[in-house]
Design a protein around this motif. Structure first.
Motif, PDB file in Angstrom:
ATOM      1  N   ALA A  84      54.467  31.346  43.639  1.00  0.00           N
ATOM      2  CA  ALA A  84      53.784  32.632  43.702  1.00  0.00           C
ATOM      3  C   ALA A  84      52.289  32.342  43.592  1.00  0.00           C
ATOM      4  N   ILE A  85      51.503  33.046  44.374  1.00  0.00           N
ATOM      5  CA  ILE A  85      50.073  32.781  44.415  1.00  0.00           C
ATOM      6  C   ILE A  85      49.315  34.100  44.493  1.00  0.00           C
ATOM      7  N   GLU A  86      48.142  34.085  43.880  1.00  0.00           N
ATOM      8  CA  GLU A  86      47.299  35.276  43.932  1.00  0.00           C
ATOM      9  C   GLU A  86      46.693  35.405  45.323  1.00  0.00           C
ATOM     10  N   ASN A  87      46.735  36.622  45.852  1.00  0.00           N
ATOM     11  CA  ASN A  87      46.138  36.920  47.144  1.00  0.00           C
ATOM     12  C   ASN A  87      44.625  36.900  47.025  1.00  0.00           C
ATOM     13  N   VAL A  88      43.961  36.539  48.093  1.00  0.00           N
ATOM     14  CA  VAL A  88      42.505  36.536  48.102  1.00  0.00           C
ATOM     15  C   VAL A  88      42.018  37.972  48.007  1.00  0.00           C
ATOM     16  N   PHE A  89      41.075  38.189  47.130  1.00  0.00           N
ATOM     17  CA  PHE A  89      40.473  39.502  47.018  1.00  0.00           C
ATOM     18  C   PHE A  89      39.172  39.508  47.815  1.00  0.00           C
ATOM     19  N   VAL A  90      38.650  40.675  48.089  1.00  0.00           N
ATOM     20  CA  VAL A  90      37.407  40.788  48.838  1.00  0.00           C
ATOM     21  C   VAL A  90      36.259  40.390  47.920  1.00  0.00           C
ATOM     22  N   ALA A  91      35.495  39.416  48.337  1.00  0.00           N
ATOM     23  CA  ALA A  91      34.365  38.951  47.543  1.00  0.00           C
ATOM     24  C   ALA A  91      33.069  39.476  48.145  1.00  0.00           C
ATOM     25  N   ARG A  92      32.061  39.588  47.298  1.00  0.00           N
ATOM     26  CA  ARG A  92      30.755  40.038  47.783  1.00  0.00           C
ATOM     27  C   ARG A  92      30.087  38.957  48.630  1.00  0.00           C
ATOM     28  N   ASN A  93      30.366  37.712  48.312  1.00  0.00           N
ATOM     29  CA  ASN A  93      29.749  36.584  48.990  1.00  0.00           C
ATOM     30  C   ASN A  93      30.753  36.011  49.993  1.00  0.00           C
ATOM     31  N   GLY A  94      30.424  36.073  51.265  1.00  0.00           N
ATOM     32  CA  GLY A  94      31.334  35.601  52.308  1.00  0.00           C
ATOM     33  C   GLY A  94      31.661  34.121  52.204  1.00  0.00           C
ATOM     34  N   ALA A  95      30.664  33.296  51.874  1.00  0.00           N
ATOM     35  CA  ALA A  95      30.915  31.854  51.755  1.00  0.00           C
ATOM     36  C   ALA A  95      31.891  31.565  50.618  1.00  0.00           C
ATOM     37  N   SER A  96      31.759  32.299  49.510  1.00  0.00           N
ATOM     38  CA  SER A  96      32.684  32.105  48.379  1.00  0.00           C
ATOM     39  C   SER A  96      34.096  32.525  48.763  1.00  0.00           C
ATOM     40  N   ALA A  97      34.217  33.631  49.495  1.00  0.00           N
ATOM     41  CA  ALA A  97      35.534  34.097  49.930  1.00  0.00           C
ATOM     42  C   ALA A  97      36.199  33.078  50.845  1.00  0.00           C
ATOM     43  N   LEU A  98      35.424  32.464  51.737  1.00  0.00           N
ATOM     44  CA  LEU A  98      35.987  31.446  52.625  1.00  0.00           C
ATOM     45  C   LEU A  98      36.470  30.235  51.835  1.00  0.00           C
ATOM     46  N   LYS A  99      35.679  29.780  50.876  1.00  0.00           N
ATOM     47  CA  LYS A  99      36.085  28.634  50.057  1.00  0.00           C
ATOM     48  C   LYS A  99      37.338  28.956  49.252  1.00  0.00           C
ATOM     49  N   LEU A 100      37.395  30.159  48.694  1.00  0.00           N
ATOM     50  CA  LEU A 100      38.577  30.563  47.941  1.00  0.00           C
ATOM     51  C   LEU A 100      39.801  30.587  48.849  1.00  0.00           C
ATOM     52  N   GLY A 101      39.628  31.108  50.070  1.00  0.00           N
ATOM     53  CA  GLY A 101      40.740  31.139  51.021  1.00  0.00           C
ATOM     54  C   GLY A 101      41.213  29.746  51.399  1.00  0.00           C
ATOM     55  N   GLN A 102      40.279  28.821  51.534  1.00  0.00           N
ATOM     56  CA  GLN A 102      40.661  27.444  51.861  1.00  0.00           C
ATOM     57  C   GLN A 102      41.373  26.773  50.685  1.00  0.00           C
ATOM     58  N   ALA A 103      40.917  27.026  49.456  1.00  0.00           N
ATOM     59  CA  ALA A 103      41.600  26.475  48.271  1.00  0.00           C
ATOM     60  C   ALA A 103      43.011  27.049  48.185  1.00  0.00           C
ATOM     61  N   ARG A 104      43.131  28.327  48.482  1.00  0.00           N
ATOM     62  CA  ARG A 104      44.438  28.984  48.493  1.00  0.00           C
ATOM     63  C   ARG A 104      45.339  28.352  49.558  1.00  0.00           C
ATOM     64  N   GLY A 105      44.769  28.062  50.721  1.00  0.00           N
ATOM     65  CA  GLY A 105      45.529  27.421  51.792  1.00  0.00           C
ATOM     66  C   GLY A 105      46.023  26.042  51.399  1.00  0.00           C
ATOM     67  N   ALA A 106      45.190  25.262  50.699  1.00  0.00           N
ATOM     68  CA  ALA A 106      45.619  23.934  50.240  1.00  0.00           C
ATOM     69  C   ALA A 106      46.792  24.060  49.273  1.00  0.00           C
ATOM     70  N   ALA A 107      46.739  25.062  48.399  1.00  0.00           N
ATOM     71  CA  ALA A 107      47.829  25.276  47.440  1.00  0.00           C
ATOM     72  C   ALA A 107      49.106  25.703  48.156  1.00  0.00           C
ATOM     73  N   ILE A 108      48.980  26.639  49.090  1.00  0.00           N
ATOM     74  CA  ILE A 108      50.151  27.100  49.845  1.00  0.00           C
ATOM     75  C   ILE A 108      50.761  25.946  50.630  1.00  0.00           C
ATOM     76  N   CYS A 109      49.933  25.093  51.211  1.00  0.00           N
ATOM     77  CA  CYS A 109      50.446  23.937  51.958  1.00  0.00           C
ATOM     78  C   CYS A 109      51.244  22.999  51.043  1.00  0.00           C
ATOM     79  N   ALA A 110      50.807  22.829  49.803  1.00  0.00           N
ATOM     80  CA  ALA A 110      51.555  21.984  48.864  1.00  0.00           C
ATOM     81  C   ALA A 110      52.947  22.570  48.631  1.00  0.00           C
ATOM     82  N   GLY A 111      53.023  23.891  48.447  1.00  0.00           N
ATOM     83  CA  GLY A 111      54.320  24.538  48.261  1.00  0.00           C
ATOM     84  C   GLY A 111      55.164  24.510  49.520  1.00  0.00           C
ATOM     85  N   ALA A 112      54.555  24.825  50.650  1.00  0.00           N
ATOM     86  CA  ALA A 112      55.292  24.858  51.910  1.00  0.00           C
ATOM     87  C   ALA A 112      55.812  23.476  52.287  1.00  0.00           C
ATOM     88  N   SER A 113      55.010  22.431  52.036  1.00  0.00           N
ATOM     89  CA  SER A 113      55.468  21.080  52.388  1.00  0.00           C
ATOM     90  C   SER A 113      56.629  20.631  51.512  1.00  0.00           C
TER      91      SER A 113
END
Length: 175
Positions: A72-101
């Motif tokens: 189970a993983i926390e969904n990305v929330f809307v951030a005020r800073n676009g660059a921070s939101a992208l980094k958070l989304g990529q970190a989330r993707g790395a975590a999801i890939c670990a689970g999916a693999s």
């Protein structure tokens, strides 16, 4: 009519993704959830692709060591800073890939859903989450905020899964 046999207690890994700190918790769900591990990955100040690789590698190790059945993983929330939101989304993707693999089904919950499940209201603060996680899972000592958030994600999923199985059993019993 005989009652259905109890479902096996799921082991859940909860993830609070972050590009500098990623929280994780492994719990045994069911009617009386129990914590197996509550911790976080503190990422070094290095290039971002290396940090993403470390998130994937460390979570893959935790999955191998504790053998969760679900993620189970926390969904990305809307951030005020676009660059921070992208980094958070990529970190989330790395975590999801670990689970999916590892073949884990992945459930996603919004911060509001998680807070509602743990504290009873969708606008709880970090201290309230930490306090409730310590009470619900019997954690001793202070919990790091990201680790407590990861435990909250896992516990939210356990509550949703437990409620869903009880509802299915009730529908089957009335049929």
């Amino acid at each position: 009519m005989a009652a259905a046999p109890p479902a096996a207690t799921p082991r859940i890994i909860g993830i609070d993704p972050g590009s500098t700190i990623t929280g994780y918790a492994v719990i045994d769900g069911g009617a009386s959830p129990r914590a197996r591990m509550i911790d976080c990955i503190r990422l070094p100040r290095t290039d971002f692709p290396t940090r993403l690789g470390l998130i994937f590698d460390r979570l893959s190790e935790v999955i191998r060591e504790y053998g969760p059945d679900q993620m189970a993983i926390e969904n990305v929330f809307v951030a005020r800073n676009g660059a921070s939101a992208l980094k958070l989304g990529q970190a989330r993707g790395a975590a999801i890939c670990a689970g999916a693999s590892a073949g884990l089904p992945v459930a996603e919950y919004t911060p509001t859903q998680i807070k509602q499940a743990i504290v009873g209201r969708g606008h709880a603060d970090k201290k309230q989450i930490q306090h409730m996680i310590a009470m619900l899972l019997g954690a001793t000592g202070p919990l790091q905020a990201d680790a407590a958030d990861a435990a909250a994600v896992a516990l939210c999923h356990a509550h949703h899964a437990h409620t869903g199985s009880r509802m299915r059993a009730a529908r089957a019993g009335s049929a």
